[in-house]
Write a protein that holds these residues in place. Structure first.
Motif, PDB file in Angstrom:
ATOM      1  N   ARG A   9       0.758  -1.389  -0.381  1.00 56.21           N
ATOM      2  CA  ARG A   9      -0.038   0.031   0.058  1.00 56.21           C
ATOM      3  C   ARG A   9       0.676   1.069  -0.058  1.00 56.21           C
ATOM      4  NH1 ARG A   9      -4.513  -2.189  -0.743  1.00 56.21           N
ATOM      5  NH2 ARG A   9      -5.721  -3.228   0.802  1.00 56.21           N
ATOM      6  N   GLU A  12       2.250   1.814  -3.543  1.00 59.36           N
ATOM      7  CA  GLU A  12       1.126   2.108  -4.332  1.00 59.36           C
ATOM      8  C   GLU A  12       0.924   3.707  -4.082  1.00 59.36           C
ATOM      9  OE1 GLU A  12      -2.046  -1.246  -5.336  1.00 59.36           O
ATOM     10  OE2 GLU A  12      -2.278  -0.498  -3.386  1.00 59.36           O
ATOM     11  N   ASN A  13       0.762   4.232  -3.011  1.00 58.94           N
ATOM     12  CA  ASN A  13       0.798   5.640  -2.346  1.00 58.94           C
ATOM     13  C   ASN A  13       1.857   6.260  -3.005  1.00 58.94           C
ATOM     14  OD1 ASN A  13      -1.660   5.348  -1.036  1.00 58.94           O
ATOM     15  ND2 ASN A  13      -0.663   5.062   0.800  1.00 58.94           N
ATOM     16  N   GLN A  16       1.272   6.905  -6.651  1.00 55.18           N
ATOM     17  CA  GLN A  16       0.167   7.634  -6.775  1.00 55.18           C
ATOM     18  C   GLN A  16       0.547   9.182  -6.550  1.00 55.18           C
ATOM     19  OE1 GLN A  16      -3.030   5.791  -4.299  1.00 55.18           O
ATOM     20  NE2 GLN A  16      -4.346   6.640  -5.366  1.00 55.18           N
ATOM     21  N   THR A  20       1.011   9.138 -10.963  1.00 51.86           N
ATOM     22  CA  THR A  20      -0.286   8.809 -11.523  1.00 51.86           C
ATOM     23  C   THR A  20      -1.197   9.954 -11.007  1.00 51.86           C
ATOM     24  OG1 THR A  20      -0.914   7.267  -9.615  1.00 51.86           O
ATOM     25  CG2 THR A  20       0.153   6.357 -11.570  1.00 51.86           C
ATOM     26  N   GLU A  23      -4.259   8.675  -9.258  1.00 53.40           N
ATOM     27  CA  GLU A  23      -4.950   7.273  -9.699  1.00 53.40           C
ATOM     28  C   GLU A  23      -4.301   6.190  -9.149  1.00 53.40           C
ATOM     29  OE1 GLU A  23      -5.840   7.004 -13.805  1.00 53.40           O
ATOM     30  OE2 GLU A  23      -6.253   9.038 -13.879  1.00 53.40           O
ATOM     31  N   LYS A  24      -4.867   5.206  -8.792  1.00 57.20           N
ATOM     32  CA  LYS A  24      -4.196   3.879  -8.182  1.00 57.20           C
ATOM     33  C   LYS A  24      -3.283   3.363  -9.475  1.00 57.20           C
ATOM     34  CE  LYS A  24      -5.082  -0.643  -6.251  1.00 57.20           C
ATOM     35  NZ  LYS A  24      -5.857  -1.406  -5.564  1.00 57.20           N
ATOM     36  N   ASP A  26      -1.183   0.957 -11.938  1.00 53.42           N
ATOM     37  CA  ASP A  26      -1.085  -0.171 -12.326  1.00 53.42           C
ATOM     38  C   ASP A  26       0.203  -1.079 -12.204  1.00 53.42           C
ATOM     39  OD1 ASP A  26       0.065   0.034 -14.795  1.00 53.42           O
ATOM     40  OD2 ASP A  26      -1.928   0.094 -15.912  1.00 53.42           O
TER      41      ASP A  26
END
Length: 116
Positions: A9, A12-13, A16, A20, A23-24, A26
């Motif tokens: 997580r 991903e953050n 992000q 991005t 946006e989450k 990929d």
């Protein structure tokens, strides 16, 4: 939530916030950006074949600690090259995703991109 899930997580953050625009991200985008980082030529426009090569560089680099590839050097244009040490096992798509997530987590920890 497991420690690995929490760390994922955070990764991903990281993507992000930095790449991005909220946006989450990929997995392919993450792999591409790791390839850009490993190439080390900064932010520039890449041709279609270079984008494919960046993905390959990233996958090799990510799977290097798992003894699937070994860094062999850079060519005259500065692109990293890898030798295949062993074939990847035959994996289902979800197993491939889990392997790449694990590899990205290892990469982020190894590079110390996220402060503990």
């Amino acid at each position: 939530m497991s420690e690995e899930s929490q760390y994922w997580r955070r990764i991903e953050n990281f993507f992000q916030q930095k790449f991005t625009q909220g946006e989450k991200p990929d997995l392919d985008s993450m792999i591409f950006l790791i390839g850009v980082q490993e190439l080390g030529q900064g932010n520039r426009r890449f041709k279609k074949d270079e984008k494919v090569n960046l993905m390959h560089v990233a996958v090799c680099r990510l799977l290097e600690p798992f003894d699937y590839y070994r860094f062999s050097g850079r060519d005259q244009d500065g692109w990293p090259h890898f030798d295949k040490i062993q074939d990847l096992p035959i994996l289902k798509p979800n197993e491939q995703t889990l392997l790449m997530r694990k590899a990205i987590i290892h990469y982020f920890k190894e590079q110390n991109y996220l402060e503990e």
